[in-house]
Each structure stands twice: as C-alpha cells, then as structure tokens.
Design a protein around this motif. Structure first.
Motif, PDB file in Angstrom:
ATOM      1  N   ILE A   1       0.699  -1.017   0.202  1.00  0.00           N
ATOM      2  CA  ILE A   1       0.037  -0.027  -0.159  1.00  0.00           C
ATOM      3  C   ILE A   1       0.823   1.185  -0.053  1.00  0.00           C
ATOM      4  CG2 ILE A   1      -1.628   1.278   1.341  1.00  0.00           C
ATOM      5  CD1 ILE A   1      -2.649  -1.341   2.133  1.00  0.00           C
ATOM      6  N   ILE A   2       1.973   1.199   0.762  1.00  0.00           N
ATOM      7  CA  ILE A   2       2.763   2.424   0.722  1.00  0.00           C
ATOM      8  C   ILE A   2       4.128   2.570  -0.349  1.00  0.00           C
ATOM      9  CG2 ILE A   2       4.818   3.248   2.104  1.00  0.00           C
ATOM     10  CD1 ILE A   2       3.465   1.984   4.665  1.00  0.00           C
ATOM     11  N   PHE A   3       4.616   1.560  -0.675  1.00  0.00           N
ATOM     12  CA  PHE A   3       5.471   1.448  -1.808  1.00  0.00           C
ATOM     13  C   PHE A   3       4.905   1.025  -3.153  1.00  0.00           C
ATOM     14  CE2 PHE A   3       8.284   0.720   1.839  1.00  0.00           C
ATOM     15  CZ  PHE A   3       8.962   1.741   1.523  1.00  0.00           C
ATOM     16  N   GLY A   4       3.716   0.628  -3.340  1.00  0.00           N
ATOM     17  CA  GLY A   4       3.279   0.219  -4.598  1.00  0.00           C
ATOM     18  C   GLY A   4       3.636  -0.975  -5.297  1.00  0.00           C
ATOM     19  N   ALA A   5       3.477  -1.339  -6.565  1.00  0.00           N
ATOM     20  CA  ALA A   5       3.622  -2.631  -7.100  1.00  0.00           C
ATOM     21  C   ALA A   5       5.190  -2.704  -7.486  1.00  0.00           C
ATOM     22  CB  ALA A   5       2.781  -2.887  -8.322  1.00  0.00           C
ATOM     23  N   GLY A   6       5.809  -1.738  -8.028  1.00  0.00           N
ATOM     24  CA  GLY A   6       7.224  -1.771  -8.343  1.00  0.00           C
ATOM     25  C   GLY A   6       7.387  -1.607  -9.721  1.00  0.00           C
ATOM     26  N   ARG A   7       8.685  -2.049 -10.197  1.00  0.00           N
ATOM     27  CA  ARG A   7       9.037  -2.183 -11.487  1.00  0.00           C
ATOM     28  C   ARG A   7       8.706  -2.574 -12.448  1.00  0.00           C
ATOM     29  NH1 ARG A   7      15.516  -2.019 -12.934  1.00  0.00           N
ATOM     30  NH2 ARG A   7      15.455  -1.992 -15.217  1.00  0.00           N
ATOM     31  N   PHE A   8       8.582  -4.049 -12.058  1.00  0.00           N
ATOM     32  CA  PHE A   8       7.965  -5.175 -12.925  1.00  0.00           C
ATOM     33  C   PHE A   8       6.401  -5.361 -12.502  1.00  0.00           C
ATOM     34  CE2 PHE A   8      12.605  -5.818 -12.067  1.00  0.00           C
ATOM     35  CZ  PHE A   8      12.996  -5.693 -13.334  1.00  0.00           C
ATOM     36  N   SER A   9       5.602  -4.635 -12.997  1.00  0.00           N
ATOM     37  CA  SER A   9       4.319  -4.673 -12.779  1.00  0.00           C
ATOM     38  C   SER A   9       3.549  -3.999 -13.767  1.00  0.00           C
ATOM     39  CB  SER A   9       3.962  -4.246 -11.356  1.00  0.00           C
ATOM     40  OG  SER A   9       3.940  -2.575 -11.577  1.00  0.00           O
ATOM     41  N   VAL A  10       2.266  -4.651 -14.058  1.00  0.00           N
ATOM     42  CA  VAL A  10       1.303  -3.907 -14.863  1.00  0.00           C
ATOM     43  C   VAL A  10       0.982  -2.325 -14.444  1.00  0.00           C
ATOM     44  CG1 VAL A  10      -1.109  -3.993 -15.774  1.00  0.00           C
ATOM     45  CG2 VAL A  10       0.159  -6.151 -15.465  1.00  0.00           C
ATOM     46  N   ASP A  11       1.017  -1.958 -13.063  1.00  0.00           N
ATOM     47  CA  ASP A  11       0.698  -0.835 -12.611  1.00  0.00           C
ATOM     48  C   ASP A  11       1.835   0.205 -13.017  1.00  0.00           C
ATOM     49  OD1 ASP A  11      -1.340  -1.325 -11.191  1.00  0.00           O
ATOM     50  OD2 ASP A  11      -0.517  -1.587  -9.341  1.00  0.00           O
ATOM     51  N   ASN A  12       3.038  -0.232 -13.244  1.00  0.00           N
ATOM     52  CA  ASN A  12       4.203   0.576 -13.764  1.00  0.00           C
ATOM     53  C   ASN A  12       4.183   0.638 -15.360  1.00  0.00           C
ATOM     54  OD1 ASN A  12       6.800   1.892 -13.286  1.00  0.00           O
ATOM     55  ND2 ASN A  12       7.838   0.371 -14.316  1.00  0.00           N
ATOM     56  N   ILE A  13       3.743  -0.156 -15.968  1.00  0.00           N
ATOM     57  CA  ILE A  13       3.625  -0.005 -17.461  1.00  0.00           C
ATOM     58  C   ILE A  13       2.483   0.758 -17.561  1.00  0.00           C
ATOM     59  CG2 ILE A  13       2.840  -1.186 -19.517  1.00  0.00           C
ATOM     60  CD1 ILE A  13       4.204  -3.602 -18.186  1.00  0.00           C
ATOM     61  N   ARG A  14       1.381   0.742 -16.853  1.00  0.00           N
ATOM     62  CA  ARG A  14       0.414   1.762 -17.153  1.00  0.00           C
ATOM     63  C   ARG A  14       0.635   3.217 -16.887  1.00  0.00           C
ATOM     64  NH1 ARG A  14      -3.012  -0.126 -13.456  1.00  0.00           N
ATOM     65  NH2 ARG A  14      -2.529   1.790 -12.021  1.00  0.00           N
ATOM     66  N   ARG A  15       1.378   3.454 -15.638  1.00  0.00           N
ATOM     67  CA  ARG A  15       1.993   4.716 -15.285  1.00  0.00           C
ATOM     68  C   ARG A  15       2.809   5.165 -16.277  1.00  0.00           C
ATOM     69  NH1 ARG A  15       2.900   3.689 -10.271  1.00  0.00           N
ATOM     70  NH2 ARG A  15       4.575   2.506 -10.754  1.00  0.00           N
ATOM     71  N   ARG A  16       3.796   4.515 -16.850  1.00  0.00           N
ATOM     72  CA  ARG A  16       4.577   4.951 -17.854  1.00  0.00           C
ATOM     73  C   ARG A  16       4.039   5.216 -19.181  1.00  0.00           C
ATOM     74  NH1 ARG A  16       8.873   0.374 -17.903  1.00  0.00           N
ATOM     75  NH2 ARG A  16       7.321  -0.489 -19.134  1.00  0.00           N
ATOM     76  N   ASP A  17       2.929   4.515 -19.553  1.00  0.00           N
ATOM     77  CA  ASP A  17       1.952   4.910 -20.711  1.00  0.00           C
ATOM     78  C   ASP A  17       1.224   6.067 -20.437  1.00  0.00           C
ATOM     79  OD1 ASP A  17       2.841   2.644 -22.050  1.00  0.00           O
ATOM     80  OD2 ASP A  17       1.126   1.433 -21.744  1.00  0.00           O
ATOM     81  N   GLU A  18       0.790   6.600 -19.393  1.00  0.00           N
ATOM     82  CA  GLU A  18       0.045   7.891 -18.919  1.00  0.00           C
ATOM     83  C   GLU A  18       0.844   8.822 -19.034  1.00  0.00           C
ATOM     84  OE1 GLU A  18      -1.682   6.941 -15.096  1.00  0.00           O
ATOM     85  OE2 GLU A  18      -3.533   5.642 -15.819  1.00  0.00           O
ATOM     86  N   GLN A  19       2.268   8.672 -18.486  1.00  0.00           N
ATOM     87  CA  GLN A  19       3.200   9.676 -18.548  1.00  0.00           C
ATOM     88  C   GLN A  19       3.526  10.118 -19.935  1.00  0.00           C
ATOM     89  OE1 GLN A  19       6.251   8.442 -16.190  1.00  0.00           O
ATOM     90  NE2 GLN A  19       5.086   9.046 -14.033  1.00  0.00           N
ATOM     91  N   ALA A  20       3.839   8.934 -20.760  1.00  0.00           N
ATOM     92  CA  ALA A  20       4.079   9.287 -22.107  1.00  0.00           C
ATOM     93  C   ALA A  20       3.014   9.928 -22.805  1.00  0.00           C
ATOM     94  CB  ALA A  20       4.545   7.825 -23.126  1.00  0.00           C
ATOM     95  N   HIS A  21       1.605   9.646 -22.544  1.00  0.00           N
ATOM     96  CA  HIS A  21       0.695  10.348 -23.308  1.00  0.00           C
ATOM     97  C   HIS A  21       0.576  11.564 -22.876  1.00  0.00           C
ATOM     98  CE1 HIS A  21      -3.401  10.602 -25.246  1.00  0.00           C
ATOM     99  NE2 HIS A  21      -3.864  11.132 -23.961  1.00  0.00           N
ATOM    100  N   LEU A  22       0.690  12.118 -21.610  1.00  0.00           N
ATOM    101  CA  LEU A  22       0.673  13.285 -21.088  1.00  0.00           C
ATOM    102  C   LEU A  22       1.634  14.115 -21.841  1.00  0.00           C
ATOM    103  CD1 LEU A  22      -0.495  13.021 -17.214  1.00  0.00           C
ATOM    104  CD2 LEU A  22      -1.834  13.603 -19.114  1.00  0.00           C
ATOM    105  N   GLU A  23       3.114  13.723 -21.979  1.00  0.00           N
ATOM    106  CA  GLU A  23       4.183  14.359 -22.480  1.00  0.00           C
ATOM    107  C   GLU A  23       3.657  14.613 -23.872  1.00  0.00           C
ATOM    108  OE1 GLU A  23       7.516  12.165 -21.578  1.00  0.00           O
ATOM    109  OE2 GLU A  23       7.354  12.501 -19.572  1.00  0.00           O
ATOM    110  N   HIS A  24       3.049  13.818 -24.628  1.00  0.00           N
ATOM    111  CA  HIS A  24       2.823  13.755 -26.055  1.00  0.00           C
ATOM    112  C   HIS A  24       1.772  14.833 -26.362  1.00  0.00           C
ATOM    113  CE1 HIS A  24       3.871  11.995 -29.714  1.00  0.00           C
ATOM    114  NE2 HIS A  24       4.403  10.857 -29.008  1.00  0.00           N
ATOM    115  N   HIS A  25       0.967  15.166 -25.297  1.00  0.00           N
ATOM    116  CA  HIS A  25       0.011  16.246 -25.594  1.00  0.00           C
ATOM    117  C   HIS A  25       0.273  17.655 -24.960  1.00  0.00           C
ATOM    118  CE1 HIS A  25      -2.113  12.619 -27.050  1.00  0.00           C
ATOM    119  NE2 HIS A  25      -3.351  13.314 -27.196  1.00  0.00           N
TER     120      HIS A  25
END
Length: 152
Positions: free
Chosen positions: A128-152
C-alpha cells in the motif's frame, strides 16, 4: 487526494527492488489461500462463525474466498496493487487479531498461522505504501500515462 498522490510518489521513488519478488510470492500465496478456502468453505465458515459478528459465518467466508481469489492475482501481476491490498486488509486484520492471536504465537497445531498472517499483513501494508514496483502492470500503465501526457 493530494496526500495519497504524495504517498504514491514517495513510495514509488523509495522502493527496494527485492519487493517485486516478495509481491509475486505474496500474490501467489493469497491466491492459494483463496483456492484453499473455496475447496474447504465449510471449515472457513466454522472459523468465521466464532467471530461474534452480526453477519459472520457464511457471508464472511465468501468474502474472504472471493477477495483472495480476485486480489491474489492482482497483487501477483501488480494490477491496481494498492487497491487489491486494501481489500485484503480487513481479512488479515481479522486473521491476526480475531482468529489466530487467541490461539497463541507458537501454536504448532495451527502450523504457526499467526506468524504467517502477520507476515502477510505487513506485506500488504508495505505494498500500500510502496506500490507494485518496476516489474508490474501498474508501472507499465503509469509509464504509458506519462508518455501520453508528455505527447499532448
């Protein structure tokens, strides 16, 4: 909501790498327990009836089994990990304080279930505190959201 975002940011940036392996093991164990409870639902119902809660027994037993079967794979894969861990918290708090603690810390007949419940509870709080980590679907989703925001 800002406090939650700050906690997520801090947890994501201060996360030890070995926690990815621990998250996978925790997810596998919780899934196993959910499947075990489904195949032994009668035993679980008897255990939960002793909790003296208004809706104990069958309702709690089904919640425990369903939450473990749903939440275990989510934790394993790192999908909405914090949410999956929060769903598990009432179960593990109950397991530690209401079910296993009265049996004692060194109850060999219970295969030291109290210690195992405490480890799982601490693991849930950790994710709950540290999150899922580097090797997780959450991390992939977070990177995709950041890339999407940077693109727009």
């Amino acid at each position: 909501m800002n406090i939650i975002s700050d906690m997520e940011r801090w947890g994501n940036s201060h996360r030890p790498g070995f926690l990815d392996l621990f998250r996978v093991i925790l997810g596998l164990f919780i899934t196993y327990k959910g499947l075990y409870f489904i195949t032994h639902i009668g035993t679980l119902e008897i255990t939960t009836q002793g909790l003296n809660a208004y809706f104990a027994g069958v309702n709690i037993a089904h919640y425990v089994a369903f939450a473990h079967i749903l939440g275990g794979p989510m934790i394993l894969l790192g999908v909405y990990t914090r949410f999956a861990c929060v769903i598990q918290l009432p179960i593990l708090i109950g397991a530690v304080f209401l079910v296993n603690a009265p049996k004692g810390f060194l109850s060999l007949g219970q295969h030291m279930e109290l210690w195992l419940s405490i480890i799982v509870l601490l693991g849930l709080i950790t994710f709950i505190i540290f999150g899922a980590g580097r090797f997780s679907v959450d991390n992939i989703r977070r990177r995709d959201e950041q890339a999407h925001l940077e693109h727009h």
